[in-house]
Design a protein around this motif. Structure first.
Motif, PDB file in Angstrom:
ATOM      1  N   UNK A 183       0.826  -1.194   0.000  1.00 25.60           N
ATOM      2  CA  UNK A 183       0.000   0.000   0.000  1.00 25.60           C
ATOM      3  C   UNK A 183       0.868   1.254   0.000  1.00 25.60           C
ATOM      4  N   UNK A 184       0.382   2.296  -0.622  1.00 27.57           N
ATOM      5  CA  UNK A 184       1.033   3.596  -0.510  1.00 27.57           C
ATOM      6  C   UNK A 184       0.663   4.187   0.850  1.00 27.57           C
ATOM      7  N   UNK A 185       1.384   5.200   1.261  1.00 26.44           N
ATOM      8  CA  UNK A 185       1.062   5.861   2.536  1.00 26.44           C
ATOM      9  C   UNK A 185      -0.343   6.442   2.505  1.00 26.44           C
ATOM     10  N   UNK A 186      -0.729   6.992   1.341  1.00 24.02           N
ATOM     11  CA  UNK A 186      -2.061   7.583   1.203  1.00 24.02           C
ATOM     12  C   UNK A 186      -3.150   6.523   1.348  1.00 24.02           C
ATOM     13  N   UNK A 187      -2.938   5.373   0.729  1.00 21.92           N
ATOM     14  CA  UNK A 187      -3.922   4.297   0.811  1.00 21.92           C
ATOM     15  C   UNK A 187      -4.022   3.755   2.228  1.00 21.92           C
ATOM     16  N   UNK A 188      -2.890   3.555   2.866  1.00 20.60           N
ATOM     17  CA  UNK A 188      -2.905   3.036   4.241  1.00 20.60           C
ATOM     18  C   UNK A 188      -3.624   4.005   5.172  1.00 20.60           C
ATOM     19  N   UNK A 189      -3.372   5.275   4.988  1.00 17.69           N
ATOM     20  CA  UNK A 189      -4.033   6.289   5.816  1.00 17.69           C
ATOM     21  C   UNK A 189      -5.539   6.304   5.552  1.00 17.69           C
TER      22      UNK A 189
END
Length: 237
Positions: free
Chosen positions: A12-18
């Motif tokens: 996951x990207x940081x944006x997706x995880x967030x």
């Protein structure tokens, strides 16, 4: 499901995880089998018919069948492109659907065929005691666990999800329908490797390893593709 979501979680990207944590308050593996747990309860009963890919009379993925897992993944993915305009509870529910359905559509045994030579995926196998064994369980669990009883989902992700960025990009191209279509040869093999009524404990080591190889290919693809879908949904525009 645990192995697939563990692979996805690691990609996951940081944006997706967030974004996922905002709506689910937990990681993807935590919700790996949520759909199975709630499929027979209201108001989620309709989703209980979405867990397999359905084939048309020509043996191709039925892109117009609302019961088809690929159809639902495609529909939900399109819907979630405007997730910021949606009710938070609706966003949460659709994330839960995607977590499970992307995995289900890659299981070699999750296919329903109209032809007599290709029966529903839930036909039975046998064991040494003459009891019935679920075709579904053999392909969802037994095949991938062969020789790996002590592996955790984290072990699986670490050992098996080793594709390069170029390879990941290649397998994530296309639509859910194209993903499903490319998995059909493996779905076809299930009928040859584990025919109706066969004794699962009598399969040779070569057969078991071939079953495992097929499951590994599909599980790894599913993990990377689930991450890709989530990353696209929460991609900063």
């Amino acid at each position: 499901h645990s192995a697939i979501t563990e692979i996805a979680e690691r990609n996951l990207t940081d944006e997706a995880r967030e974004g996922i944590h905002k709506y689910l308050n937990h990681s993807l593996p935590f919700y790996a089998i949520w759909m199975d747990q709630f499929r027979y309860t209201d108001p989620f009963r309709p989703s209980g018919k979405w867990h397999s890919n359905w084939m048309d009379s020509n043996g191709a993925v039925d892109i117009l069948n609302e019961k088809c897992a690929a159809y639902q993944v495609d529909r939900i993915w399109r819907l979630m492109k405007d997730y910021k305009k949606m009710n938070p509870d609706e966003v949460r529910l659709n994330l839960l659907y995607l977590i499970h359905l992307v995995a289900d559509m890659h299981c070699p045994g999750h296919n329903v065929w109209p032809k007599k030579s290709h029966p529903f995926y839930y036909y039975h196998l046998t064991n040494n005691k003459g009891g019935k064994e679920s075709f579904h369980k053999v392909w969802d669990t037994d095949a991938i666990e062969y020789g790996r009883k002590k592996w955790t989902a984290s072990d699986y992700a670490e050992k098996m999800a080793t594709l390069s960025e170029k390879e990941i990009k290649k397998i994530c191209k296309g639509s859910p329908f194209k993903w499903a279509a490319k998995s059909l040869p493996h779905a076809e093999q299930t009928f040859d490797l584990t025919p109706d009524g066969s004794n699962k404990q009598a399969y040779s080591k070569e057969t078991r390893l071939e079953m495992q190889r097929i499951c590994d290919i599909e599980a790894v693809k599913a993990g990377y593709r689930l991450a890709f879908v989530m990353n696209q949904i929460f991609k900063t525009k």
